[in-house]
Design a protein around this motif. Structure first.
Motif, PDB file in Angstrom:
ATOM      1  N   GLU A 161       0.829  -1.206   0.000  1.00  0.00           N
ATOM      2  CA  GLU A 161       0.000   0.000   0.000  1.00  0.00           C
ATOM      3  C   GLU A 161       0.866   1.259   0.000  1.00  0.00           C
ATOM      4  OE1 GLU A 161      -3.056   0.042   2.965  1.00  0.00           O
ATOM      5  OE2 GLU A 161      -3.684  -1.996   2.480  1.00  0.00           O
ATOM      6  N   ALA A 162       1.952   1.239   0.786  1.00  0.00           N
ATOM      7  CA  ALA A 162       2.851   2.394   0.820  1.00  0.00           C
ATOM      8  C   ALA A 162       3.524   2.579  -0.533  1.00  0.00           C
ATOM      9  CB  ALA A 162       3.908   2.213   1.908  1.00  0.00           C
ATOM     10  N   LEU A 163       3.901   1.474  -1.153  1.00  0.00           N
ATOM     11  CA  LEU A 163       4.539   1.545  -2.469  1.00  0.00           C
ATOM     12  C   LEU A 163       3.560   2.088  -3.508  1.00  0.00           C
ATOM     13  CD1 LEU A 163       6.919   1.050  -4.308  1.00  0.00           C
ATOM     14  CD2 LEU A 163       6.190  -1.320  -4.541  1.00  0.00           C
ATOM     15  N   ALA A 164       2.327   1.608  -3.484  1.00  0.00           N
ATOM     16  CA  ALA A 164       1.318   2.088  -4.431  1.00  0.00           C
ATOM     17  C   ALA A 164       1.060   3.581  -4.227  1.00  0.00           C
ATOM     18  CB  ALA A 164       0.020   1.298  -4.269  1.00  0.00           C
ATOM     19  N   GLY A 165       1.023   4.016  -2.973  1.00  0.00           N
ATOM     20  CA  GLY A 165       0.824   5.440  -2.686  1.00  0.00           C
ATOM     21  C   GLY A 165       1.988   6.277  -3.171  1.00  0.00           C
ATOM     22  N   ALA A 166       3.208   5.782  -2.930  1.00  0.00           N
ATOM     23  CA  ALA A 166       4.399   6.509  -3.383  1.00  0.00           C
ATOM     24  C   ALA A 166       4.435   6.581  -4.905  1.00  0.00           C
ATOM     25  CB  ALA A 166       5.663   5.827  -2.854  1.00  0.00           C
ATOM     26  N   TRP A 167       4.059   5.495  -5.558  1.00  0.00           N
ATOM     27  CA  TRP A 167       4.050   5.455  -7.023  1.00  0.00           C
ATOM     28  C   TRP A 167       3.032   6.452  -7.576  1.00  0.00           C
ATOM     29  CZ3 TRP A 167       7.243   3.102 -10.407  1.00  0.00           C
ATOM     30  CH2 TRP A 167       6.845   3.052 -11.743  1.00  0.00           C
TER      31      TRP A 167
END
Length: 127
Positions: A74-80
């Motif tokens: 989820e953090a990666l998707a948000g950062a992306w």
């Protein structure tokens, strides 16, 4: 001292040195309080300090541990989603060693491009 604390100190140091440089330039150009020789000597010293701190900041930034980000989908998707193209390239560069596109089997091959892409991760042989 941890890397995070050192990064904070380097950033604070850079801010302070840049403020001093700005004051030095103001005193020379606007106020005329310094001789040209004195200004050049102080400016050279100031530039050397700033360059040294910039280099250390770049080294510390290169050592950032991104494993926490990649472990949390989820953090990666948000950062992306919030990142710029340059940021996305940097993120991909952190996890990809190479990306190979297999040539078409024949002219007019309609194999979807994602079926012909072979990513190789940094930590594994292929993704």
């Amino acid at each position: 001292m941890g890397k995070k604390q050192r990064r904070k100190e380097v950033t604070a140091g850079l801010d302070a040195e840049r403020t001093c440089r700005d004051k030095l330039e103001h005193d020379f150009y606007v106020e005329g309080m310094l001789s040209e020789d004195r200004f050049k000597a102080l400016a050279a010293e100031q530039s050397a300090v700033i360059e040294s701190l910039d280099q250390e900041a770049a080294e510390l930034a290169g050592e950032v541990d991104l494993s926490v980000l990649f472990a949390d989908g989820e953090a990666l998707a948000g950062a992306w989603a919030e990142s710029t193209l340059a940021d996305r390239r940097m993120l991909l560069g952190c996890i990809l060693k190479s990306l190979t596109i297999v040539p078409a089997r024949f002219p007019g091959d309609r194999t979807p491009i994602l079926g012909r892409v072979v990513p190789q991760g940094v930590a594994s042989r292929s993704l």
